[in-house]
Design an enzyme around this catalytic site. Structure first.
Site, PDB file in Angstrom:
ATOM      1  N   HIS A  73       1.205   4.160  -2.751  1.00 44.00           N
ATOM      2  CA  HIS A  73       1.522   5.833  -2.786  1.00 44.00           C
ATOM      3  C   HIS A  73       2.690   6.566  -3.156  1.00 44.00           C
ATOM      4  O   HIS A  73       2.527   7.651  -3.724  1.00 44.00           O
ATOM      5  CB  HIS A  73       1.578   6.182  -1.083  1.00 44.00           C
ATOM      6  CG  HIS A  73       0.179   5.972  -0.451  1.00 44.00           C
ATOM      7  ND1 HIS A  73      -1.028   6.642  -0.989  1.00 44.00           N
ATOM      8  CD2 HIS A  73      -0.392   5.430   0.822  1.00 44.00           C
ATOM      9  CE1 HIS A  73      -2.144   6.482  -0.298  1.00 44.00           C
ATOM     10  NE2 HIS A  73      -1.676   5.680   0.915  1.00 44.00           N
TER      11      HIS A  73
ATOM     12  N   ASP B 120      -4.926   0.951  -2.514  1.00 50.42           N
ATOM     13  CA  ASP B 120      -5.335  -0.346  -2.144  1.00 50.42           C
ATOM     14  C   ASP B 120      -5.464  -1.286  -3.447  1.00 50.42           C
ATOM     15  O   ASP B 120      -5.116  -2.394  -3.420  1.00 50.42           O
ATOM     16  CB  ASP B 120      -6.849  -0.305  -1.480  1.00 50.42           C
ATOM     17  CG  ASP B 120      -6.587   0.303  -0.081  1.00 50.42           C
ATOM     18  OD1 ASP B 120      -5.694   0.177   0.525  1.00 50.42           O
ATOM     19  OD2 ASP B 120      -7.814   0.600   0.523  1.00 50.42           O
TER      20      ASP B 120
ATOM     21  N   GLU C  64      -6.327   6.765  -1.279  1.00 54.19           N
ATOM     22  CA  GLU C  64      -6.619   5.469  -0.908  1.00 54.19           C
ATOM     23  C   GLU C  64      -7.018   4.099  -1.753  1.00 54.19           C
ATOM     24  O   GLU C  64      -6.587   3.118  -1.381  1.00 54.19           O
ATOM     25  CB  GLU C  64      -7.411   5.631   0.519  1.00 54.19           C
ATOM     26  CG  GLU C  64      -6.728   6.524   1.625  1.00 54.19           C
ATOM     27  CD  GLU C  64      -5.510   5.941   1.935  1.00 54.19           C
ATOM     28  OE1 GLU C  64      -5.318   4.687   2.693  1.00 54.19           O
ATOM     29  OE2 GLU C  64      -4.393   6.473   1.659  1.00 54.19           O
TER      30      GLU C  64
ATOM     31  N   HIS D 236       0.798  -1.173   0.091  1.00 55.56           N
ATOM     32  CA  HIS D 236       0.012   0.146  -0.064  1.00 55.56           C
ATOM     33  C   HIS D 236       0.793   1.233   0.048  1.00 55.56           C
ATOM     34  O   HIS D 236       0.539   2.209  -0.784  1.00 55.56           O
ATOM     35  CB  HIS D 236      -1.044  -0.114   1.115  1.00 55.56           C
ATOM     36  CG  HIS D 236      -1.884   1.274   1.409  1.00 55.56           C
ATOM     37  ND1 HIS D 236      -3.232   1.197   0.873  1.00 55.56           N
ATOM     38  CD2 HIS D 236      -1.774   2.405   1.956  1.00 55.56           C
ATOM     39  CE1 HIS D 236      -3.673   2.351   1.129  1.00 55.56           C
ATOM     40  NE2 HIS D 236      -2.779   3.099   1.552  1.00 55.56           N
ATOM     41  N   GLU D 237       1.831   1.318   0.998  1.00 53.26           N
ATOM     42  CA  GLU D 237       2.706   2.468   1.002  1.00 53.26           C
ATOM     43  C   GLU D 237       3.682   2.474  -0.360  1.00 53.26           C
ATOM     44  O   GLU D 237       3.834   3.511  -0.831  1.00 53.26           O
ATOM     45  CB  GLU D 237       3.563   2.294   2.301  1.00 53.26           C
ATOM     46  CG  GLU D 237       2.853   2.274   3.589  1.00 53.26           C
ATOM     47  CD  GLU D 237       2.120   3.486   3.626  1.00 53.26           C
ATOM     48  OE1 GLU D 237       2.137   4.587   2.903  1.00 53.26           O
ATOM     49  OE2 GLU D 237       1.006   3.208   4.357  1.00 53.26           O
TER      50      GLU D 237
END
EC number: 3.4.-.-
Length: 487
Positions: A142, A207, A203, A138-139
């Site tokens: 980003h 995801d 987000e 997930h990070e």
């Protein structure tokens, strides 16, 4: 070592976050400012080169002010899991650096230049390696989608470095709340934290991309939803959720969406991962628990076999004994473990510490030598061997090994600290001060680094080549400061 210059870094953090109030007023965006879905379009907000520079500056600030863990064994493990994901990531424009923060909150965060921090508390709550990997994926998403840069693009009135500096201050508050409060008072901390809250679309995008990355890397794609559920259940009744949920809002629809997305991929039933269990045991025994409690916890775990991995329970107990100055008990356990898995880095690291503690550093040298010969630049092997050489007063071998290691790991703090120790004990004071300068530079304390180099210059005597190198390094440090100012 941090304490020697923590006050100046607190002041720096306060300066960097001085624009918080002004920026916070623009926290809410209308639909017309919706961000695009292609991460690379944010290049007009901040170039990749500048992103690397700013990310490096923020990382240096964090080393100096937040409880970043320098633990070669845990670093090696986390970087390995992260790298297994990054090779399956799209738009990975630079190497990723994964690091630990000694904080019991369930949290992880990403910032410029591929830096991703993971709190020890998150590892403690993860049930398996796939759950840890789901957070990293997930990070990573980003970062690859450049969500922070895209936020900056939408926020036209803030300069790139102003917002990046703001993010740096907030990240420190997330990693170390006490330091953050000291630097961000007058009620601005809460509003400042909102500045790195990602929009709902960000987000969802992270995801979606993260779960796909998780599946491609061979992890269980259902792990994201299962870890979401764990967090939601644990904090359902508390008045203030953890930082992870503040910066990554968790709703029932988001959990359901993660489950649905995972359904697009075949479910993987993976066996218990020994390295994950050992890393988790190390975090509990060394960082999360007090020494007395760690001994009680792992003695009970071994006796009752409550842990999923008996080896991990024994390893945790050995580490707990070492912290409690019961080295002989630790050695008895580790002799048994290493006999069954002689190349395990967790075990080799513990045995090195035990031999050094018992005044037998040459036993550690001989234990590590065949492994170092095979893999001389592995950080666990190289740094443990260097430490053993220093304890055995074989400073030349330690220095030679560390020089080779630093050729490819130039920013590894422990290597520079060991190098400084080896030079000091061998009375090579000019080189000692040069190594200390590198440590200060890693914390962003360039003035202290220059001071150390000036001491080194005075110890250099008539060696004009060394003096020339020192002058060149002083110029590099000053140029780095000026480069940040020009941004």
């Amino acid at each position: 070592m941090r304490k020697k210059f923590s006050a100046s870094l607190v002041a720096l953090s306060f300066v960097l976050t001085s624009s918080i109030t002004a920026v916070a007023q623009d926290a809410n965006y209308s639909n017309k400012n919706a961000l695009p879905e292609i991460g690379v379009v944010a290049s007009d907000a901040i170039s990749l080169d500048k992103e690397m520079i700013v990310g490096d500056a923020v990382m240096r600030q964090m080393r100096g002010q937040s409880p970043v863990i320098s633990d070669p064994v845990l670093d090696e493990y986390l970087q390995d899991v992260g790298n297994r994901l990054v090779v399956h990531a799209d738009n990975a424009k630079f190497p990723f650096e994964f690091f630990w923060v000694n904080n019991d909150a369930i949290n992880a965060f990403a910032f410029f230049g591929g830096h991703i921090g993971v709190h020890t508390g998150l590892m403690r709550r993860a049930e398996n390696e796939s759950e840890l990997a789901s957070v990293l994926a997930h990070e990573i998403s980003h970062v690859t989608q450049r969500h922070i840069a895209r936020r900056m693009q939408a926020q036209q009135r803030s300069s790139p470095l102003a917002l990046a500096s703001l993010i740096g201050g907030v990240l420190i508050a997330m990693a170390n709340p006490e330091a953050g409060i000291a630097a961000m008072q007058a009620g601005s901390a809460a509003s400042a934290q909102l500045q790195i809250d990602y929009t709902r679309s960000n987000e969802q995008e992270a995801d979606r991309i993260g779960i796909a990355m998780l599946a491609r890397a061979g992890f269980d794609p259902n792990a994201a939803a299962s870890f979401f559920s764990t967090m939601a259940e644990e904090y359902r009744m508390v008045s203030r959720p953890p930082a992870r949920l503040l910066t990554h809002p968790l709703t029932e629809s988001r959990i359901a969406d993660a489950r649905n997305r995972a359904g697009d991929y075949p479910r993987r039933y993976l066996p218990i991962n020994k390295q994950f269990e050992l890393a988790k045991a190390r975090i509990k025994a060394r960082y999360s628990f007090e020494p007395d409690y760690a001994v009680e916890y792992y003695e009970a775990a071994v006796e009752q076999n409550v842990q999923r991995s008996k080896e991990a329970s024994l390893y945790g107990l050995a580490l707990a004994y070492m912290r409690d100055d019961k080295t002989e008990k630790a050695k008895k356990i580790m002799d048994e473990l290493i006999a069954g898995d002689s190349s395990n880095l967790f075990y080799l690291d513990a045995m090195t510490d035990i031999h050094i503690s018992l005044g037998e550093p040459l036993k550690a040298v001989n234990l590590l030598k065949p492994h170092v010969t095979h893999n001389p630049r592995n950080q666990v092997l190289a740094l443990n061997q260097a430490n053993a050489y220093i304890s055995a007063q074989n400073y030349d071998e330690a220095i030679s090994l560390l020089k080779d290691f630093l050729l490819v790991n130039k920013d590894y703090q422990i290597a520079h600290q060991l190098m400084s120790e080896a030079y000091q004990k061998s009375k090579r004071f000019s080189q000692m001060h040069q190594s200390k300068a590198e440590v200060y530079a890693l914390y962003g304390a360039y003035n202290r680094a220059v001071d150390e180099l000036q001491y080194a210059y005075n110890f250099a005597g008539d060696d004009h080549l060394i003096k020339q190198r020192i002058r060149a390094r002083i110029k590099q440090f000053r140029d780095q400061e000026e480069r940040l100012e020009r941004l």
